[in-house]
Design a protein around this motif. Structure first.
Motif, PDB file in Angstrom:
ATOM      1  N   UNK A 195      33.160  -0.480 -49.230  1.00 53.78           N
ATOM      2  CA  UNK A 195      34.052  -0.019 -50.292  1.00 53.78           C
ATOM      3  C   UNK A 195      33.621   1.362 -50.798  1.00 53.78           C
ATOM      4  N   UNK A 196      34.580   2.217 -51.023  1.00 53.41           N
ATOM      5  CA  UNK A 196      34.306   3.573 -51.505  1.00 53.41           C
ATOM      6  C   UNK A 196      34.416   3.630 -53.022  1.00 53.41           C
ATOM      7  N   UNK A 197      33.613   4.483 -53.622  1.00 49.52           N
ATOM      8  CA  UNK A 197      33.637   4.655 -55.077  1.00 49.52           C
ATOM      9  C   UNK A 197      33.804   6.115 -55.472  1.00 49.52           C
ATOM     10  N   UNK A 198      34.130   6.949 -54.507  1.00 50.06           N
ATOM     11  CA  UNK A 198      34.325   8.362 -54.798  1.00 50.06           C
ATOM     12  C   UNK A 198      34.743   9.089 -53.543  1.00 50.06           C
ATOM     13  N   UNK A 199      35.002  10.388 -53.646  1.00 45.20           N
ATOM     14  CA  UNK A 199      35.475  11.152 -52.491  1.00 45.20           C
ATOM     15  C   UNK A 199      34.378  11.548 -51.518  1.00 45.20           C
ATOM     16  N   UNK A 200      33.112  11.468 -51.942  1.00 45.13           N
ATOM     17  CA  UNK A 200      32.004  11.926 -51.109  1.00 45.13           C
ATOM     18  C   UNK A 200      31.242  10.738 -50.538  1.00 45.13           C
ATOM     19  N   UNK A 201      31.199  10.661 -49.223  1.00 50.58           N
ATOM     20  CA  UNK A 201      30.478   9.573 -48.569  1.00 50.58           C
ATOM     21  C   UNK A 201      28.973   9.820 -48.625  1.00 50.58           C
ATOM     22  N   UNK A 202      28.211   8.775 -48.371  1.00 45.81           N
ATOM     23  CA  UNK A 202      26.758   8.899 -48.345  1.00 45.81           C
ATOM     24  C   UNK A 202      26.360   9.939 -47.306  1.00 45.81           C
ATOM     25  N   UNK A 203      25.450  10.814 -47.680  1.00 44.40           N
ATOM     26  CA  UNK A 203      25.053  11.931 -46.823  1.00 44.40           C
ATOM     27  C   UNK A 203      25.551  13.254 -47.351  1.00 44.40           C
ATOM     28  N   UNK A 204      26.660  13.224 -48.094  1.00 42.68           N
ATOM     29  CA  UNK A 204      27.171  14.439 -48.725  1.00 42.68           C
ATOM     30  C   UNK A 204      26.302  14.803 -49.924  1.00 42.68           C
ATOM     31  N   UNK A 205      26.192  16.075 -50.227  1.00 44.02           N
ATOM     32  CA  UNK A 205      25.414  16.498 -51.389  1.00 44.02           C
ATOM     33  C   UNK A 205      26.081  16.040 -52.688  1.00 44.02           C
ATOM     34  N   UNK A 206      27.362  15.675 -52.642  1.00 40.43           N
ATOM     35  CA  UNK A 206      28.051  15.207 -53.835  1.00 40.43           C
ATOM     36  C   UNK A 206      28.037  13.698 -54.008  1.00 40.43           C
ATOM     37  N   UNK A 207      27.427  12.981 -53.076  1.00 36.62           N
ATOM     38  CA  UNK A 207      27.443  11.514 -53.126  1.00 36.62           C
ATOM     39  C   UNK A 207      26.609  10.986 -54.292  1.00 36.62           C
ATOM     40  N   UNK A 247      31.409  16.807 -60.148  1.00 36.11           N
ATOM     41  CA  UNK A 247      32.802  16.671 -59.743  1.00 36.11           C
ATOM     42  C   UNK A 247      33.106  15.212 -59.374  1.00 36.11           C
ATOM     43  N   UNK A 248      32.179  14.572 -58.683  1.00 35.18           N
ATOM     44  CA  UNK A 248      32.317  13.163 -58.323  1.00 35.18           C
ATOM     45  C   UNK A 248      32.479  12.313 -59.588  1.00 35.18           C
ATOM     46  N   UNK A 249      31.671  12.593 -60.587  1.00 38.67           N
ATOM     47  CA  UNK A 249      31.765  11.853 -61.851  1.00 38.67           C
ATOM     48  C   UNK A 249      33.116  12.084 -62.530  1.00 38.67           C
ATOM     49  N   UNK A 250      33.634  13.293 -62.412  1.00 38.84           N
ATOM     50  CA  UNK A 250      34.930  13.597 -63.020  1.00 38.84           C
ATOM     51  C   UNK A 250      36.031  12.747 -62.381  1.00 38.84           C
ATOM     52  N   UNK A 251      35.963  12.561 -61.078  1.00 34.31           N
ATOM     53  CA  UNK A 251      36.928  11.692 -60.414  1.00 34.31           C
ATOM     54  C   UNK A 251      36.772  10.249 -60.891  1.00 34.31           C
ATOM     55  N   UNK A 252      35.534   9.803 -61.076  1.00 35.57           N
ATOM     56  CA  UNK A 252      35.306   8.452 -61.558  1.00 35.57           C
ATOM     57  C   UNK A 252      35.799   8.244 -62.968  1.00 35.57           C
TER      58      UNK A 252
END
Length: 553
Positions: free
Chosen positions: A343-355, A493-498
């Motif tokens: 299940x995804x919880x944001x736009x950045x997958x594990x491995x991305x600097x934004x994850x 940015x990830x937090x903003x989407x959340x």
């Protein structure tokens, strides 16, 4: 030879097109279990033909500056054309058709040095002038070519000049740290010959690239045939030019079950898939020795529900939150994805600097809270209108739509279902003619490549997100050279989407390549190395190279 390897930069995880969500995924980053290893494969064999089953047709063709390519179109484009850069195993963008791509000190000027002696399929040479004209056409600055979505993707380019026979200099409006990634753009920014670029009548059909295969024929909705380019510039380990195959045939088969059946029946030699029912069927076939499989979640894209936030009721955060809280995500995983995938919880997958492990996206169902939010909205704004969910014509797409329809009915939200062809889904996303759509997008890597998807005013900001905070973070991330500072920007940015729930996340996408046991050259240990000697890119979200495919049949 200099390269850009010291400047990690991902790819533009999408641009002229995103694909409809078939199902998404997670799991291991790359699983070749059951697939032939280099030891199993032995030495590559030259000659022969393979037929590759694609999930869709590319109805608009391959006039690349004007086309809208999803993964199926990218697979064909990567066979016919080369890009100036390409990602390696670390997600760093290294020179490919270019010999070097180098910035000045503040990342506002980039010098592209081309390889000498490369020719297009029509015999014309690769020159700086041709590359300049291509880049100008992509950014909407070339007479006769009406660029679509790349106009905004490359909007940060100020000037493009041919500063030598094999040298192109690009200046940018603001510092652009990830510029080399955009020279690949998920495999969509191929360099076309001048003759195709200037073809006013058949640019979409008369394809002329520098790639390992050249176009033989295209019978739309049935088959595209590409044959070996005998003068290809890349040399294989045996001292002869790639590719190994004499011919590759691409067959679009939209329904996933039919695609799997065609592989089992020997009508296809290999295929790609990302839906749970196909995985289960292919697992059985692999156990029986009929097929071999390679899976990858490396640099994963995400499956999600795309919402049009520019129109009521999705412009109200309360409604968005209610629709997220209505879904039992664990039940969705079991019913839709057969218990597979993460299940995804944001736009950045594990491995991305934004994850982030926790970006604040709601993960638990809360029907009471969802109903309260809808009641609060209706008390202020009136009765919630019936919403329409657009999805593809596949059985999997229909199943997703019905599941959501029933979940939303439980909180008092009425939803109609519209089943559309993939091209129509994309057209509606561009025009804004939708409420909600099933989508799959945002391959992992450098988050700057997602700039165009979320920046207010962008033609590929399909969700019509208009958030000053997101705009600020995107602008800061584009020009920030410090890796730690950039990571913090994209995590914010990830937090903003959340917090704002601009999209409803489903799962990380696992892609699978399945083949008959006598097809090789698509697993990590049998893929060709890049021209600089670096290891091949492990992701499958934007397809894979075909120059190293071979068959023993």
């Amino acid at each position: 030879m200099t390269s850009t390897r010291h400047r990690p930069a991902r790819l533009l995880g999408a641009l002229a097109v995103v694909l409809l969500l078939l199902a998404s995924c997670g799991g291991k980053s790359d699983d070749d279990s059951g697939a032939p290893t280099a030891e199993d494969a032995g030495e590559p064999v030259r000659g022969g033909s393979v037929t590759y089953g694609l999930e869709a047709e590319t109805g608009d063709g391959w006039c690349l500056q004007e086309s809208q390519l999803a993964i199926s179109g990218i697979m064909v484009a990567r066979s016919i054309y080369d890009t100036l850069t390409a990602p390696n195993a670390e997600g760093e963008y290294v020179p490919y058709l270019a010999e070097a791509v180098e910035p000045n000190d503040d990342f506002t000027e980039w010098t592209i040095t081309l390889r000498d002696g490369v020719t297009f399929h029509d015999g014309s040479p690769l020159t700086a002038e041709v590359v300049k004209n291509n880049l100008d056409a992509y950014r909407g600055q070339y007479e006769g070519r009406a660029s679509l979505l790349f106009v905004f993707v490359l909007d940060n380019i100020d000037t493009v000049e041919a500063t030598g026979d094999l040298e192109v200099t690009v200046t940018t409006e603001v510092p652009w740290v990830a510029f080399p990634a955009f020279l690949h753009s998920s495999g969509r920014l191929g360099i076309t010959a001048q003759a195709q670029l200037d073809d006013a009548e058949a640019c979409d059909r008369d394809l002329i690239g520098t790639g390992p295969f050249s176009l033989e024929s295209w019978d739309q909705d049935r088959e595209l045939v590409a044959v070996k380019n005998p003068d290809y510039w890349q040399e294989a380990p045996d001292g002869e030019p790639y590719p190994y195959l004499d011919e590759i045939r691409f067959a679009p088969i939209v329904e996933a079950e039919q695609r799997v059946n065609a592989l089992e029946a020997g009508q296809l030699d290999l295929l790609h898939a990302s839906d749970a029912p196909s995985f289960l069927s292919l697992d059985d076939l692999a156990e029986a020795g009929v097929v071999t499989n390679r899976d990858s979640t490396a640099f994963a894209e995400v499956g999600f529900t795309q919402i049009n936030t520019s129109k009521p009721p999705f412009d109200d955060e309360r409604v968005r939150q209610a629709l997220v809280l209505a879904i039992d995500r664990e039940d969705y995983k079991e019913v839709i994805n057969r218990g597979l995938f993460t299940r995804a919880t944001g736009p950045f997958a594990e491995g991305s600097i934004g994850y982030l492990d926790d970006a604040g996206y709601p993960t638990e169902q809360d029907l009471e809270a969802a109903r309260d939010l809808i009641a609060e909205y209706e008390a202020e704004e009136g009765a919630l209108p019936t919403i329409t969910f657009q999805t593809g014509t596949t059985a999997q797409g229909q199943q997703i739509a019905v599941y959501l329809q029933q979940a939303y009915e439980d909180i008092g939200v009425r939803m109609d279902i519209a089943n559309l062809q993939q091209d129509k889904l994309i057209d509606n996303a561009i025009s804004g003619d939708f409420d909600m759509q099933a989508f799959r997008n945002y391959p992992g890597g450098d988050p700057d490549e997602l700039y165009v998807w979320w920046k207010s005013g962008s033609p590929v900001n399909f969700g019509r997100i208009d958030d000053p905070e997101i705009d600020r973070l995107l602008d800061e991330g584009r020009s920030e050279p410090d890796p730690e500072a950039r990571a913090q920007i994209y995590q914010d940015l990830n937090r903003r989407f959340g917090e704002q729930l601009w999209s409803f996340w489903s799962s990380w996408t696992t892609w699978r390549i399945a083949s008959s046991p006598d097809v090789f050259g698509y697993t990590l240990d049998t893929l060709p190395k890049l021209p600089d000697g670096s290891d091949p890119f492990p992701g499958l979200a934007t397809g894979h190279p075909t120059l190293g495919l071979w068959t023993t049949s």
